[in-house]
Design an enzyme around this catalytic site. Structure first.
Site, PDB file in Angstrom:
ATOM      1  CE1 TYR A  28      -3.474   2.758   0.607  1.00  0.00           C
ATOM      2  CE2 TYR A  28      -2.101   3.371   2.468  1.00  0.00           C
ATOM      3  CZ  TYR A  28      -3.133   3.656   1.601  1.00  0.00           C
ATOM      4  OH  TYR A  28      -3.812   4.845   1.714  1.00  0.00           O
ATOM      5  CB  VAL A  60      -2.887  13.542   0.315  1.00  0.00           C
ATOM      6  CG1 VAL A  60      -4.238  13.386   0.988  1.00  0.00           C
ATOM      7  CG2 VAL A  60      -2.032  12.308   0.502  1.00  0.00           C
TER       8      VAL A  60
HETATM    9  N1  GLN Z   1      -0.825   7.499   1.267  1.00  0.00           N
HETATM   10  C1  GLN Z   1      -1.893   8.306   1.748  1.00  0.00           C
HETATM   11  C2  GLN Z   1      -2.400   7.770   3.076  1.00  0.00           C
HETATM   12  O1  GLN Z   1      -2.479   6.588   3.212  1.00  0.00           O
HETATM   13  C3  GLN Z   1      -2.981   8.306   0.730  1.00  0.00           C
HETATM   14  C4  GLN Z   1      -4.159   9.102   1.168  1.00  0.00           C
HETATM   15  C5  GLN Z   1      -4.742   9.948   0.104  1.00  0.00           C
HETATM   16  O2  GLN Z   1      -4.186  10.249  -0.935  1.00  0.00           O
HETATM   17  N2  GLN Z   1      -5.899  10.406   0.422  1.00  0.00           N
HETATM   18  O3  GLN Z   1      -2.732   8.486   3.983  1.00  0.00           O
END
Ligand code: GLN
Length: 305
Positions: free
Chosen positions: A189, A259
């Site tokens: 992930y 994000v």
């Molecule tokens: N890697 C980020 C997280 O797990 C992804 C979250 C996102 O882009 N909203 O918090």
């Protein structure tokens, strides 16, 4: 088209000051907030781009669309959706609350962090490395870009600070939604979120979905049409987190944000759009990126509602 894109970027530039770069992943906090880029990849094979469209950024949650495709290809939709639901949450993307309050315990959809971690646990392979390699190969095929790589700094930054995601994963292991070694699943992930892309790459993901699962350049069918449609539907209902309803009204295009500041959008049978601007609104969506998509939708009559 190029003039229109330049004009829309300038019109939305003021929004940058109203947002904030994500800093809960320390390496993301170093992004330059002043950037805005946009790219359109259409079904005729044209690429139109403007602004900082060559700037690289990490794909973050946009990756959840592609990991879901691979999990469905590996296990079938029925198996995947026995572990992950299909409903929007109304909560933040990293919220934990409904895992415990809604029974039977399973993440409500694959676009929130809990759902995407459960999806990562379903990808097949010998070990976490080979599972991730299969996922990266699928990204490269869909983006038609063999150079895609993980940004190691962002990956390590998230791995060392991602305790909220760790909590979600351990909770899900406890209630039997995921099985196996949690750190290995999280590693897939964290790496998928840290794949480095530009606006052209994410416009190509949108184009692939707009084209219902066929890579335009090669004509290769990579996923069943139904899978591409499922992903686009999730983008409408959950793609912009708990702003998805408002986005559907204002923009009316299936889209997925991350994000890192990217938003990937798919206009069925017409085009893919990639926008990037790292300052985010309070829900975690690129604030100027949202504005750019709103104007593009209006100018090019893209809303499908
Ligand atoms: N890697 C980020 C997280 O797990 C992804 C979250 C996102 O882009 N909203 O918090």
């Amino acid at each position: 088209m190029k003039d229109l894109l330049d004009e829309i970027i300038e019109k939305n530039r003021y929004l940058i000051n109203k947002g904030k770069v994500a800093s809960y992943i320390p390496a993301l906090g170093r992004a330059n907030p002043d950037q805005i880029g946009v790219c359109i990849a259409d079904m005729e094979g044209n690429i139109f781009a403007a602004g900082d469209y060559k700037q690289k950024f990490t794909i973050q949650s946009i990756s959840k669309t592609i990991s879901l495709m691979l999990a469905i290809m590996d296990n079938g939709a029925e198996e995947v959706f026995s572990k992950v639901g299909m409903e929007p949450t109304g909560d933040a993307f990293n919220s934990i609350i409904k895992l415990e309050t809604i029974l039977p315990s399973k993440p409500l959809n694959p676009m929130i962090n809990a759902g995407a971690i459960a999806v990562a646990s379903l990808i097949k392979g010998e070990d976490p490395e080979s599972k991730f390699d299969r996922l990266l190969a699928l990204f490269r095929k869909i983006c038609h870009n063999e150079d895609l790589q993980v940004n190691e700094e962002v990956y390590l930054s998230e791995k060392s600070t991602g305790n909220r995601n760790r909590a979600l994963a351990y909770f899900m292991k406890d209630v039997g939604v995921i099985h196996g070694e949690v750190e290995g699943i999280l590693d897939i992930y964290f790496k998928q979120c840290s794949i480095e892309v530009d606006c052209i790459d994410i416009a190509k993901i949108g184009l692939f979905l707009a084209n219902n699962g066929v890579v335009l350049e090669t004509g290769e069918r990579v996923v069943e049409e139904q899978v591409a449609k499922t992903i686009k539907t999730f983008m409408v209902t959950c793609g912009m987190y708990n702003a998805s309803g408002e986005f559907a009204i204002n923009v009316g295009i299936p889209a997925k944000s991350g994000v890192g500041g990217g938003i990937m959008a798919a206009v069925p049978r017409r085009m893919g759009i990639g926008v990037f601007s790292p300052a985010l609104d309070e829900k975690g969506n690129s604030i100027a990126g949202y504005g750019v998509l709103k104007d593009l939708s209006k100018e090019l009559d893209l809303s499908f509602f």
